[in-house]
Design an enzyme around this catalytic site. Structure first.
Site, mmCIF file in Angstrom:
data_model
loop_
_atom_site.group_PDB
_atom_site.id
_atom_site.type_symbol
_atom_site.label_atom_id
_atom_site.label_comp_id
_atom_site.label_asym_id
_atom_site.label_seq_id
_atom_site.Cartn_x
_atom_site.Cartn_y
_atom_site.Cartn_z
ATOM 1 N N ARG A 166 -85.192 2.190 57.089
ATOM 2 C CA ARG A 166 -85.386 2.474 55.659
ATOM 3 C C ARG A 166 -84.088 2.958 55.014
ATOM 4 N NH1 ARG A 166 -89.782 6.797 55.292
ATOM 5 N NH2 ARG A 166 -89.656 6.490 53.042
ATOM 6 N N ARG A 188 -83.742 -0.337 40.952
ATOM 7 C CA ARG A 188 -83.337 -0.463 42.346
ATOM 8 C C ARG A 188 -82.378 -1.631 42.565
ATOM 9 N NH1 ARG A 188 -88.681 1.105 45.975
ATOM 10 N NH2 ARG A 188 -88.619 3.339 45.504
ATOM 11 N N LYS A 203 -85.406 14.357 46.642
ATOM 12 C CA LYS A 203 -85.496 13.855 45.273
ATOM 13 C C LYS A 203 -86.747 14.350 44.562
ATOM 14 C CE LYS A 203 -85.530 9.390 45.089
ATOM 15 N NZ LYS A 203 -86.648 8.719 44.437
ATOM 16 N N ARG A 225 -91.153 15.592 61.265
ATOM 17 C CA ARG A 225 -92.453 15.766 60.601
ATOM 18 C C ARG A 225 -93.596 15.237 61.473
ATOM 19 N NH1 ARG A 225 -91.655 13.947 54.340
ATOM 20 N NH2 ARG A 225 -91.887 11.893 55.291
ATOM 21 N N ARG A 267 -96.357 9.860 61.743
ATOM 22 C CA ARG A 267 -96.604 8.641 60.975
ATOM 23 C C ARG A 267 -95.528 7.603 61.271
ATOM 24 N NH1 ARG A 267 -96.743 9.119 54.999
ATOM 25 N NH2 ARG A 267 -94.640 9.894 55.402
#
Length: 223
Positions: free
Chosen positions: A171, A93, A19, A127, A160
């Site tokens: 999430r 949202r 995004k 990542r 992370r």
């Protein structure tokens, strides 16, 4: 000379859907201002505005920021740039937030990036970060020269919390539960345009062509 009409758009997509990249290309190609709800929220908290303090109190207590507070915050910023075309990111949202936005502005389009959760999960969990510098590596397409270590300092890389598989799954499920009613709301209004794919560089040309046609159609209607 006929001036182009102000364009108002929303972009939606789960974390890791590309995004941010697509938003950057839209603002560069079409001249829309990128309005990030996260940036507005942080700026208000840092400036200790009335709404910022209210939101910080909610966040500190582990509570969700109420819809009416979030709506007031975003609409305040949008009113400040009333004559500009914008691309809103991160808001609304909830359906309540979408209705509050609709009460003030008529949206021209809502762009929805539909990327398979498995693709996003693979993308995010690959990542690894060098914490002191913030350098980010991806084991799939931008791996460190020595696995697990930063190229420049040789120091260890860390994953992370947000990039851990269990966190990413949580999430994504949360996003799906929260956002599906909003997508349905805009679908019923006929302004939702969904772009599906697994690679941002392959999704972007379709977004670009759609927006070119959309903006051309809108401006032709301006008398």
């Amino acid at each position: 000379m006929v001036l182009p009409r102000v364009i108002r758009a929303v972009i939606m997509g789960p974390p890791g859907s590309g995004k941010g990249t697509v938003s950057g290309r839209i603002t560069k190609t079409f001249g829309l201002k990128h309005i990030s709800s996260g940036d507005i929220l942080r700026a208000n908290i840092n400036a200790q505005t009335e709404l910022g303090l209210l939101m910080k109190s909610c966040i500190d207590q582990g509570q969700l920021v109420p819809d009416d507070v979030m709506s007031r915050l975003i609409l305040n910023d949008l009113r400040a740039i009333d004559g500009s075309s914008w691309l809103l990111d991160g808001f609304p949202r909830t359906v309540s937030q979408a209705e509050a936005l609709d009460d003030v502005y008529t949206l021209d389009t809502v762009l929805n990036l539909n990327v398979p959760f498995q693709t996003i999960k693979q993308r995010l969990t690959s990542r690894w970060t060098h914490l002191p510098s913030g350098r980010v590596y991806n084991t799939d397409f931008n791996p460190p020269k020595v696995p697990g270590f930063d190229d420049e300092t040789g120091e260890p890389l860390f994953q992370r919390d947000d990039d851990r598989p269990e966190t990413v799954t949580r999430r994504l499920k949360s996003y799906e539960t929260q956002t599906e009613p909003v997508l349905e709301y805009y679908r019923s209004k006929g302004v939702l345009e969904t772009f599906s794919g697994t690679e941002t560089n392959k999704i972007w040309p379709h977004v670009e062509v759609f927006l070119q046609r959309k903006l051309s159609s809108i401006n032709q209607k301006v008398v």
